[in-house]
Motif scaffolding. Structure first.
Motif, PDB file in Angstrom:
ATOM      1  N   UNK A 181      -3.263   9.976   9.676  1.00 13.91           N
ATOM      2  CA  UNK A 181      -3.898  11.262   9.377  1.00 13.91           C
ATOM      3  C   UNK A 181      -3.905  12.171  10.595  1.00 13.91           C
ATOM      4  N   UNK A 182      -3.978  11.564  11.799  1.00  7.56           N
ATOM      5  CA  UNK A 182      -3.894  12.368  13.015  1.00  7.56           C
ATOM      6  C   UNK A 182      -2.542  13.029  13.171  1.00  7.56           C
ATOM      7  N   UNK A 183      -1.516  12.408  12.585  1.00 11.50           N
ATOM      8  CA  UNK A 183      -0.157  12.960  12.640  1.00 11.50           C
ATOM      9  C   UNK A 183       0.180  13.758  11.376  1.00 11.50           C
ATOM     10  N   UNK A 184      -0.800  13.923  10.489  1.00 13.76           N
ATOM     11  CA  UNK A 184      -0.563  14.693   9.264  1.00 13.76           C
ATOM     12  C   UNK A 184       0.248  13.967   8.218  1.00 13.76           C
ATOM     13  N   UNK A 185       0.211  12.624   8.229  1.00 14.24           N
ATOM     14  CA  UNK A 185       0.997  11.818   7.285  1.00 14.24           C
ATOM     15  C   UNK A 185       0.073  11.231   6.219  1.00 14.24           C
ATOM     16  N   UNK A 186       0.249  11.663   4.974  1.00 12.34           N
ATOM     17  CA  UNK A 186      -0.680  11.280   3.908  1.00 12.34           C
ATOM     18  C   UNK A 186      -0.163  10.140   3.038  1.00 12.34           C
ATOM     19  N   UNK A 187       1.107   9.744   3.174  1.00 15.05           N
ATOM     20  CA  UNK A 187       1.691   8.763   2.259  1.00 15.05           C
ATOM     21  C   UNK A 187       2.049   7.454   2.974  1.00 15.05           C
ATOM     22  N   UNK A 188       1.907   6.365   2.234  1.00 16.10           N
ATOM     23  CA  UNK A 188       2.297   5.052   2.748  1.00 16.10           C
ATOM     24  C   UNK A 188       2.862   4.220   1.604  1.00 16.10           C
ATOM     25  N   UNK A 189       3.559   3.145   1.963  1.00 26.75           N
ATOM     26  CA  UNK A 189       4.076   2.193   0.981  1.00 26.75           C
ATOM     27  C   UNK A 189       3.206   0.944   1.026  1.00 26.75           C
ATOM     28  N   UNK A 190       2.698   0.526  -0.128  1.00 23.21           N
ATOM     29  CA  UNK A 190       1.871  -0.683  -0.200  1.00 23.21           C
ATOM     30  C   UNK A 190       2.770  -1.906  -0.016  1.00 23.21           C
ATOM     31  N   UNK A 191       2.454  -2.736   0.969  1.00 22.82           N
ATOM     32  CA  UNK A 191       3.209  -3.947   1.231  1.00 22.82           C
ATOM     33  C   UNK A 191       2.319  -5.175   1.100  1.00 22.82           C
ATOM     34  N   UNK A 192       2.848  -6.233   0.497  1.00 23.43           N
ATOM     35  CA  UNK A 192       2.126  -7.501   0.401  1.00 23.43           C
ATOM     36  C   UNK A 192       2.723  -8.496   1.396  1.00 23.43           C
ATOM     37  N   UNK A 193       2.097  -9.662   1.496  1.00 22.88           N
ATOM     38  CA  UNK A 193       2.627 -10.719   2.363  1.00 22.88           C
ATOM     39  C   UNK A 193       3.778 -11.461   1.703  1.00 22.88           C
ATOM     40  N   UNK A 194       4.057 -11.156   0.439  1.00 23.47           N
ATOM     41  CA  UNK A 194       5.214 -11.671  -0.295  1.00 23.47           C
ATOM     42  C   UNK A 194       5.261 -13.196  -0.338  1.00 23.47           C
ATOM     43  N   UNK A 195       4.135 -13.807  -0.675  1.00 20.86           N
ATOM     44  CA  UNK A 195       4.127 -15.256  -0.870  1.00 20.86           C
ATOM     45  C   UNK A 195       3.327 -15.594  -2.126  1.00 20.86           C
ATOM     46  N   UNK A 196       3.181 -16.882  -2.404  1.00 19.70           N
ATOM     47  CA  UNK A 196       2.570 -17.324  -3.657  1.00 19.70           C
ATOM     48  C   UNK A 196       1.083 -17.007  -3.736  1.00 19.70           C
ATOM     49  N   UNK A 197       0.452 -16.681  -2.602  1.00 21.27           N
ATOM     50  CA  UNK A 197      -0.987 -16.426  -2.617  1.00 21.27           C
ATOM     51  C   UNK A 197      -1.350 -14.981  -2.923  1.00 21.27           C
ATOM     52  N   UNK A 198      -0.358 -14.106  -3.075  1.00 22.76           N
ATOM     53  CA  UNK A 198      -0.640 -12.709  -3.374  1.00 22.76           C
ATOM     54  C   UNK A 198      -1.274 -12.607  -4.761  1.00 22.76           C
ATOM     55  N   UNK A 199      -2.433 -11.951  -4.858  1.00 21.14           N
ATOM     56  CA  UNK A 199      -3.090 -11.811  -6.155  1.00 21.14           C
ATOM     57  C   UNK A 199      -2.277 -10.903  -7.070  1.00 21.14           C
ATOM     58  N   UNK A 200      -2.396 -11.118  -8.366  1.00 26.28           N
ATOM     59  CA  UNK A 200      -1.584 -10.414  -9.356  1.00 26.28           C
ATOM     60  C   UNK A 200      -1.667  -8.901  -9.202  1.00 26.28           C
ATOM     61  N   UNK A 201      -2.872  -8.384  -9.008  1.00 25.86           N
ATOM     62  CA  UNK A 201      -3.056  -6.938  -8.915  1.00 25.86           C
ATOM     63  C   UNK A 201      -2.334  -6.351  -7.706  1.00 25.86           C
ATOM     64  N   UNK A 202      -2.256  -7.108  -6.627  1.00 27.66           N
ATOM     65  CA  UNK A 202      -1.579  -6.611  -5.429  1.00 27.66           C
ATOM     66  C   UNK A 202      -0.063  -6.790  -5.533  1.00 27.66           C
ATOM     67  N   UNK A 203       0.371  -7.841  -6.203  1.00 27.09           N
ATOM     68  CA  UNK A 203       1.799  -8.013  -6.477  1.00 27.09           C
ATOM     69  C   UNK A 203       2.320  -6.811  -7.259  1.00 27.09           C
ATOM     70  N   UNK A 204       1.490  -6.305  -8.173  1.00 21.31           N
ATOM     71  CA  UNK A 204       1.849  -5.145  -8.981  1.00 21.31           C
ATOM     72  C   UNK A 204       1.997  -3.890  -8.115  1.00 21.31           C
ATOM     73  N   UNK A 205       1.291  -3.852  -6.972  1.00 20.67           N
ATOM     74  CA  UNK A 205       1.335  -2.678  -6.097  1.00 20.67           C
ATOM     75  C   UNK A 205       2.457  -2.743  -5.064  1.00 20.67           C
ATOM     76  N   UNK A 206       3.085  -3.889  -4.902  1.00 21.50           N
ATOM     77  CA  UNK A 206       4.061  -4.063  -3.823  1.00 21.50           C
ATOM     78  C   UNK A 206       5.188  -3.033  -3.921  1.00 21.50           C
ATOM     79  N   UNK A 207       5.396  -2.296  -2.837  1.00 22.24           N
ATOM     80  CA  UNK A 207       6.464  -1.309  -2.788  1.00 22.24           C
ATOM     81  C   UNK A 207       6.109   0.044  -3.356  1.00 22.24           C
TER      82      UNK A 207
END
Length: 280
Positions: A181-207
């Motif tokens: 936000x200090x650099x005026x950047x409002x967007x990001x890509x949601x990244x997971x740890x990409x393993x079997x422990x990622x919860x379903x809701x976060x797997x859905x957000x990956x990328x």
């Protein structure tokens, strides 16, 4: 240079060091308990330590070290990204200004210190309940005290891991957001740890591309119990993290974007219109 998907990812070593620091504090408390002459005195030591300036100081120092490691590790990722991107001057200027804003991270340290001190209080409460049950079962005082020392890892390890994982992720996300936000950047890509422990809701957000100003409710999107809106790394036991979107070309198009409460596929032209037609 790191591939895009690895930028801004919290280093596991920071979490491990933080967990080790919390464990050391709790191990020091266990050593104090060895000098107790009775179960009552053991409880006095536990409760006294939970309210002591010593614990408060040790907790603050552990939290400060964690935030400091994240601060410098994250800054190196930003500098690397700036060297290889077209917005390098803007990022460098934001990092220069940041030096005067380090006091902004004080609340993160204070919150983490409170979690550690409350952990000691929670252990004291659990030991009291265990001792009360032991008395009812007819256990001798010496046996009750031995049980506490024997079960100490069980009483403290899980909580230490949870604090280290959750709070390192939350602090990392907070630092990334301040810089973005200090650099005026409002967007990001949601990244997971990409393993079997990622919860379903976060797997859905990956990328998925998201906005700091309008984070998603991952559970609601997959029809689970709504836990509210949050950014990656901001909920308990989460190992996800935000990859700041520095340039449109950092991802392929069309791309998944969270907007207006849903995830949709957008072309680059549509995303630019959503972003007001300006650069990121």
């Amino acid at each position: 240079m790191k591939k895009y998907e690895d930028r801004f990812k919290p280093r596991p070593s920071v979490e491990r060091r933080y967990q080790a620091a919390i464990r050391k504090i709790m191990q020091g408390l266990r050593e104090r308990l060895k000098g107790a002459g009775s179960p009552f005195q053991m409880l006095q030591i536990l409760r006294g330590f939970a309210r002591s300036p010593t614990l408060d100081h040790e907790a603050r120092e552990a939290a400060k070290a964690m935030v400091t490691h994240l601060f410098y590790d994250g800054a190196s990722d930003w500098r690397e990204a700036a060297r290889h991107g077209s917005r390098g001057r803007m990022v460098y200027e934001a990092l220069r200004r940041e030096k005067a804003r380090r006091n902004d991270f004080g609340p993160i340290i204070e919150q983490n210190a409170r979690y550690i001190t409350s952990m000691a209080s929670g252990v004291a409460d659990k030991v009291f309940k265990d001792m009360a049950r032991g008395y009812m079962e007819g256990k001798r005082p010496e046996e009750l005290m031995r049980d506490v020392l024997k079960r100490w890892p069980e009483l403290t390890e899980w909580h230490a891991r949870l604090i280290a994982r959750t709070e390192t992720s939350k602090a990392s996300t907070a630092l990334t957001r301040v810089r973005a936000e200090g650099a005026g950047l409002d967007w990001y890509v949601w990244r997971t740890s990409e393993d079997a422990r990622v919860r379903t809701s976060h797997y859905h957000m990956d990328g998925v591309i998201c906005s700091w100003s309008d984070p998603p409710s991952p559970e609601k999107l997959v029809h689970q119990k709504d836990r509210g809106k949050y950014n990656p790394g901001e909920i308990f036991n989460c190992r996800c993290y935000p990859e700041v979107l520095l340039e449109y070309g950092d991802v392929s198009w069309p791309h998944k974007v969270y907007h207006n409460g849903r995830i949709q596929s957008m072309t680059l032209a549509a995303f630019k219109r959503l972003n007001g037609g300006r650069d990121l």
